[in-house]
Design a protein around this motif. Sequence first.
Motif, mmCIF file in Angstrom:
data_model
loop_
_atom_site.group_PDB
_atom_site.id
_atom_site.type_symbol
_atom_site.label_atom_id
_atom_site.label_comp_id
_atom_site.label_asym_id
_atom_site.label_seq_id
_atom_site.Cartn_x
_atom_site.Cartn_y
_atom_site.Cartn_z
ATOM 1 N N CYS A 1 0.871 -1.185 0.000
ATOM 2 C CA CYS A 1 0.000 0.000 0.000
ATOM 3 C C CYS A 1 0.901 1.226 0.000
ATOM 4 O O CYS A 1 1.735 1.385 0.896
ATOM 5 N N LEU B 1 -0.254 8.252 -0.468
ATOM 6 C CA LEU B 1 -0.226 9.558 -1.132
ATOM 7 C C LEU B 1 -0.632 10.604 -0.097
ATOM 8 O O LEU B 1 -1.801 10.963 0.039
ATOM 9 N N GLU C 1 5.449 3.324 2.279
ATOM 10 C CA GLU C 1 4.710 2.080 2.071
ATOM 11 C C GLU C 1 4.349 1.413 3.388
ATOM 12 O O GLU C 1 5.146 1.419 4.329
ATOM 13 N N GLY D 1 -7.310 4.097 -3.864
ATOM 14 C CA GLY D 1 -7.473 4.152 -5.315
ATOM 15 C C GLY D 1 -7.476 2.759 -5.926
ATOM 16 O O GLY D 1 -7.250 1.758 -5.240
ATOM 17 N N LEU E 1 -2.799 -0.956 -8.831
ATOM 18 C CA LEU E 1 -1.916 -0.846 -9.984
ATOM 19 C C LEU E 1 -0.974 -2.051 -9.968
ATOM 20 O O LEU E 1 -0.337 -2.332 -8.947
ATOM 21 N N PRO F 1 -2.957 2.411 -3.906
ATOM 22 C CA PRO F 1 -2.657 3.766 -3.446
ATOM 23 C C PRO F 1 -3.688 4.243 -2.412
ATOM 24 O O PRO F 1 -4.892 4.100 -2.629
ATOM 25 N N PRO G 1 5.957 3.288 -11.484
ATOM 26 C CA PRO G 1 4.620 3.216 -10.880
ATOM 27 C C PRO G 1 4.303 4.405 -9.979
ATOM 28 O O PRO G 1 3.148 4.833 -9.893
ATOM 29 N N VAL G 2 5.316 4.967 -9.314
ATOM 30 C CA VAL G 2 5.099 6.152 -8.474
ATOM 31 C C VAL G 2 4.711 7.334 -9.361
ATOM 32 O O VAL G 2 3.799 8.098 -9.038
ATOM 33 N N LYS H 1 3.162 7.152 -12.197
ATOM 34 C CA LYS H 1 1.767 6.910 -12.623
ATOM 35 C C LYS H 1 0.793 7.340 -11.525
ATOM 36 O O LYS H 1 -0.219 7.986 -11.799
ATOM 37 N N LEU H 2 1.082 6.953 -10.283
ATOM 38 C CA LEU H 2 0.178 7.284 -9.179
ATOM 39 C C LEU H 2 0.115 8.789 -8.958
ATOM 40 O O LEU H 2 -0.960 9.349 -8.722
ATOM 41 N N GLN I 1 -2.022 10.284 -11.659
ATOM 42 C CA GLN I 1 -3.448 9.959 -11.470
ATOM 43 C C GLN I 1 -4.054 10.795 -10.341
ATOM 44 O O GLN I 1 -5.179 11.263 -10.414
ATOM 45 N N GLN I 2 -3.306 10.957 -9.261
ATOM 46 C CA GLN I 2 -3.839 11.569 -8.048
ATOM 47 C C GLN I 2 -3.501 13.050 -7.944
ATOM 48 O O GLN I 2 -3.881 13.690 -6.974
#
Length: 362
Positions: A247, A250, A276, A300, A303, A316, A349-350, A352-353, A356-357
């Motif tokens: 997990c 954010l 995390e 969220g 992913l 997330p 991936p970070v 991307k998050l 997105q957020q």
Amino acid sequence: MANHHTALTPSGPRLPAFAQRLVRWQRAHGRHDLPWQVSDPYRVWLSEIMLQQTQVATVVPYFERFVAAFPTVADLAAASLDQVLAHWAGLGYYSRARNLHKAAQMVMACFAGQFPDSAAVLAELPGIGRSTAAAIAGFCFAERTPILDGNVKRVLARWAGVEGFPGEKAVEKQLWVWAEALLPESAADMPAYTQGLMDLGASLCSRSKPACAACPLRDDCRAHIEGRQAELPTRKPKRVVPERATCMLLIRHGDRILLEKRPPTGIWGGMWGLPEVADSAAALAWCESQGLRVKLGAAGPALLHVFTHFRLTIVPQAIEVLGEAGRVAEGAYQWYRLHDALEAAIPVPVRKLLLQQGSGLD
């Protein structure tokens, strides 16, 4: 099915002809316009490290940006690891970037800024194995020394009829013997020969549907003669890929987000990531441990990020800090505005998050 003969031994009159045919083919049909096809060992070294586990088409724009930022080995050695990782972000296998930085500093400190001209000494630098050292020495210093990357293993396994998965030590050892035996007699041919092996493996001798009709080595290639192109080299034994979950938090404070500096080794070592915890339930406890008064938002959508050795599912968890930011921005943690966070050395991936957020952070 053709008879499976034992692999030939690396001796006999065919061997010099192998190199001669390959050199002729490379000069006529090989690649000559790659941005690292120069005599500068810094650029050749950089390209060889980037090309480990990564396709040429992916590497070219990264290589060009990297060289623009760090034009010489001295520039790379003088840069901070954060700067190097930020230019590497997205290429993966981040230990390559950490070793690149260490090796540049060693070239400056131990070799007065000049790359050693022998594969044996080059192989002592961090992140440079036997094959990479040989590629640099062959391209830049015309040293007669063999390479054996993934593409070359495929070419040699097919041509010589070497059985077994090339990742196994005994099979790899056999391929090294062949690689040594097949070298051209003239050192002047080494750059074209080395490039030719790489080019052949990346084009005609591809993993599936090799274009044998156009191959300069087809007349005495065991796989071609016996119709075993699909079997050789032997594929890696199948194994179950482990699944992991985490997990990522954010945590927002006004227009900033909290990033954590990861440990120097391990996955994404030395990069900036999100804090995390095991799951969303542990998020509150983590915030309390950092002296943060918070409001939890919704978790969220998960992913999935696939590594070579495992698959990671990331959930997330949005968190808003109420009041003061507590003592969290000490040590490994730092508050970033979104734009600055996206410029930092962060894993894919970070990124991307954050994208997105991030609507409330810019």
